[in-house]
Design an enzyme around this catalytic site. Sequence first.
Site, PDB file in Angstrom:
ATOM      1  N   GLU A 167      38.048  39.896  28.826  1.00  0.00           N
ATOM      2  CA  GLU A 167      36.714  40.505  28.656  1.00  0.00           C
ATOM      3  C   GLU A 167      36.617  41.240  27.318  1.00  0.00           C
ATOM      4  O   GLU A 167      36.462  42.457  27.256  1.00  0.00           O
ATOM      5  CB  GLU A 167      36.402  41.414  29.833  1.00  0.00           C
ATOM      6  N   GLU A 272      35.965  34.574  36.452  1.00  0.00           N
ATOM      7  CA  GLU A 272      35.922  35.585  37.513  1.00  0.00           C
ATOM      8  C   GLU A 272      34.559  35.530  38.175  1.00  0.00           C
ATOM      9  O   GLU A 272      33.534  35.554  37.487  1.00  0.00           O
ATOM     10  CB  GLU A 272      36.120  36.999  36.960  1.00  0.00           C
TER      11      GLU A 272
END
Length: 377
Positions: A167, A272
Site C-alpha cells: 500500500e 486484498e
Amino acid sequence: MRRSRRLAVPLLAVLLVGAAVIGSGVVGTPGALRLRGADVSFTLQEEAAGTVLRDGGRTAPIESVLAAHGATHVRLRVWVDPAAGSSGDLATALALARRAQAVGLGVVLTLHYSDTWADNENQTPPAAWAGLDAAGLAAAVEEHTRAVVSAFADQGTPADVVSIGNEVDHGMLWPVGSVSGGDWSGFARLVRAGLRGLAEASGPPPSSMVHLAGGGDAVRAAAFADRLRDEGVLPDVWGLSYYPFWHGSLDDLGRTVSALAAASGTDVLVVETAHPWTLQDADGTGNIVATRDQLPDGDRFPPTPEGQVAWYEELRRVLTAVPDGRALGFMVWEPGWGSAVEAAPGAGNQHDNLTLFDRDGRGLPALAALRPPADAV
C-alpha cells in the site's frame, strides 16, 4: 480444467529508462480471474491459539480448504525484523509456503520494508535501517529483497508474484521514499532497487507488483501509474486493496481496475478484499464494520452469509468485465483470522466478522467464490 498450480506465461517488469529489462515473472495466460486466493499469514498463530477449521463437516488446515474450493495461491507477508511472536517473520512465511505448495497452491509474497505493518498511513523504516541515506536504503532494499525471494526459491517454493512494498500510495520508507511533497525520485529509486533484488534472486524470476490502497479511486490510481512511469518504472502487475466500507461500491472498483490497466497496459490484482457476513463482534473490541450503512451496497449485499455470497459473486462479475482480461484476480484478506489472535498486543481483532469461516470454524458459503472462471473449466 485442472486448477493451475503455477502461473505460466511471463510478462516483463521493465525499467523504462534505457529500456533495460531488470526483472520478469509469471502472470499467466490472458483472461480474468486466473489468480484466486487469500492471505493466510496469521495461520500459525491461529493454530497455536487452538483454532480448528472445518469444511463440509471435516477438519482441515486453511490451505487445504482454499485449494478444495478452487484457489490458486496464498498471500504471505514478510517484515524485516518483527517482534517475537508476530506474524510477519520469514520463518513463518516459509513454513506456510511449504504447506501451500503441498496442496498445489502458489505464493504471492508481500514485502513490508518495515519491522511491522506498512500501509498507506504507515511506512516506518526498519530499526536496523535507521539513519541510512537514500543510497543506503536502496542498497538495503535490494539486498533484503534478493535474500527473502531467494529463501523461498531455495526451499523449492518460489514466489509467483512479489510486491515491492505494501500500500505505497504515499511512497515507502518515509521520509526518504515519501511522495507527499511531490518529489518521486526517492520512491522510484527504492522501487528500482527492489526490482533489481528480484532479478538477482535465485530461482525462476517472479512477477513484480506495486500495491496501492485506494481500490475505489480510478483517477488517483491511474495518475499514480502515470507518475511512476514518468520516473521510468513499470511493474508486471498492479495490486489494489479494495474494501467496500472504505473504498466505495463494486462499480467504483471496476472503474479503478479498468483505468489502472489502461494507464499501464498491465494486469491488475485485487490483492486484498473482504466483506462482512455478520455485524456481531466476537472479542469485545469493536469491528471495522459495525453497521450496515457503512456498506455502499448494504441493501443489496447485507452483512449476512447470503449477502457475503452475493457480494463475492458480483465481485467476480465486475472483474471478469474488465477489458482485455486484465483483472488478474482477487485475494481475500485473512479469511481464517478469528478473534483468537490480536492484530497487535492489546488491539484485539476488528476484522473478525470479515472471515470466510463462522465462529465455530465452519466454512461459509462464500468460499465458492474461489472457483475457476466458467470458461476455464
